[in-house]
Scaffold this motif. Sequence first.
Motif, PDB file in Angstrom:
ATOM      1  N   GLU A 246       0.776  -1.344  -0.118  1.00 51.02           N
ATOM      2  CA  GLU A 246       0.020   0.028  -0.074  1.00 51.02           C
ATOM      3  C   GLU A 246       0.951   1.216   0.122  1.00 51.02           C
ATOM      4  N   ALA A 247       2.120   1.114   0.879  1.00 53.81           N
ATOM      5  CA  ALA A 247       2.806   2.371   0.804  1.00 53.81           C
ATOM      6  C   ALA A 247       3.763   2.444  -0.506  1.00 53.81           C
ATOM      7  N   ALA A 248       3.935   1.240  -1.031  1.00 53.74           N
ATOM      8  CA  ALA A 248       4.780   1.417  -2.445  1.00 53.74           C
ATOM      9  C   ALA A 248       3.725   2.068  -3.436  1.00 53.74           C
ATOM     10  N   ARG A 249       2.511   1.721  -3.385  1.00 54.09           N
ATOM     11  CA  ARG A 249       1.709   2.256  -4.467  1.00 54.09           C
ATOM     12  C   ARG A 249       1.427   3.692  -4.637  1.00 54.09           C
ATOM     13  N   VAL A 290      -8.016  -3.972   8.325  1.00 54.70           N
ATOM     14  CA  VAL A 290      -7.807  -3.644   6.756  1.00 54.70           C
ATOM     15  C   VAL A 290      -7.279  -4.778   6.284  1.00 54.70           C
ATOM     16  N   GLU A 291      -7.711  -5.371   5.364  1.00 52.98           N
ATOM     17  CA  GLU A 291      -6.985  -6.487   4.545  1.00 52.98           C
ATOM     18  C   GLU A 291      -6.080  -5.876   3.747  1.00 52.98           C
ATOM     19  N   GLY A 292      -4.896  -6.564   3.881  1.00 52.16           N
ATOM     20  CA  GLY A 292      -3.747  -6.037   3.044  1.00 52.16           C
ATOM     21  C   GLY A 292      -2.888  -4.772   3.686  1.00 52.16           C
ATOM     22  N   VAL A 293      -3.557  -4.048   4.764  1.00 52.54           N
ATOM     23  CA  VAL A 293      -2.905  -2.938   5.284  1.00 52.54           C
ATOM     24  C   VAL A 293      -2.533  -3.039   6.575  1.00 52.54           C
TER      25      VAL A 293
END
Length: 332
Positions: A246-249, A290-293
């Motif tokens: 999520e940060a990389a996005r 939160v899924e994936g976060v």
Amino acid sequence: MGEIVLSEVRKSFGGVSIIQGIDLVIPEGEFVVFVGPSGCGKSTLLRLIAGLEDTSSGTISIDGKDATRLPPAKRGLAMVFQSYALYPHMSVRKNIAFPLRMAGLPAEEQQRKVEAAAKVLNLTPYLDRKPSQLSGGQRQRVAIGRAIVREPAAFLFDEPLSNLDAALRVSMRQEISELHHTLKTTMVYVTHDQVEAMTMADRIVVLNAGRIEQVGSPLELYRSPANLFVAGFIGSPKMNLVEGAEAARHGAHTLGVRPEHIDIAEDGPWKGMVGLCEHLGSDTFLKVEVEGVGQINVRVGGDVPLRHGSQVSLAPQADKLHRFDAAGKAMA
């Protein structure tokens, strides 16, 4: 006058470096708060300014004069400690007048200064009482009064509200802030409580491991933290810090977003389930997995009808995101 300038100030105890090259200018009349976690060096730095500790190297100037080697009594500063340190057998009047008697001022001048300080601090009705007949907040005001009568170049406060209960802390914060506006004297205030720092300071100095992480107004530190340490320290509840995909996005190593900058949306990008749900009246604090976060703290209005187990969709406000690189520095 009350400008204080620190240049490359260092302090070591044995082989342990506590203060590591501090450069700081505190202009005349400013209210500056030193804040940071326990052991960061904030009280040591205040004691160096006061002359209660000797600097290992560097210089401390007060009103343009080198005060580095001056004894405390020659620096023209007044210090208020966490402990009230009042004389229990003396009246409030005599406690406040004590430094004036030690300086040999005439009795008439002592009385004038004591009564003026008591008026500013709303202590006039209590001048003939003993400390045991006062509340904690009143005792702290007596300690401040004892400092005021000295008419110092600057006041130094070392966690003066730590011994008070929550309600008194709020009241005394307001009183000290009003005192600053009345006296217009330089004040340097140490606390570990970032709420005190945010509500009282003209500028905040965030310290960590004997170094300055950032200096700025409360809003500057809130809106534009220079690094992850400041981002995680300033603000209540703390900023959410997210790593991974999520940060990389968003082109960052770490993504930061404050709980109050996350909206509940019909189709937000972050979907999860509410865990802990704290209803505090005007606000509700949610912990959402939160899924994936990961776990995200959210601050919403007090009337939001959510509870443990509720499914929610969250949308972080795009213009309020903070990006940090791999070294923890804020990115443009």
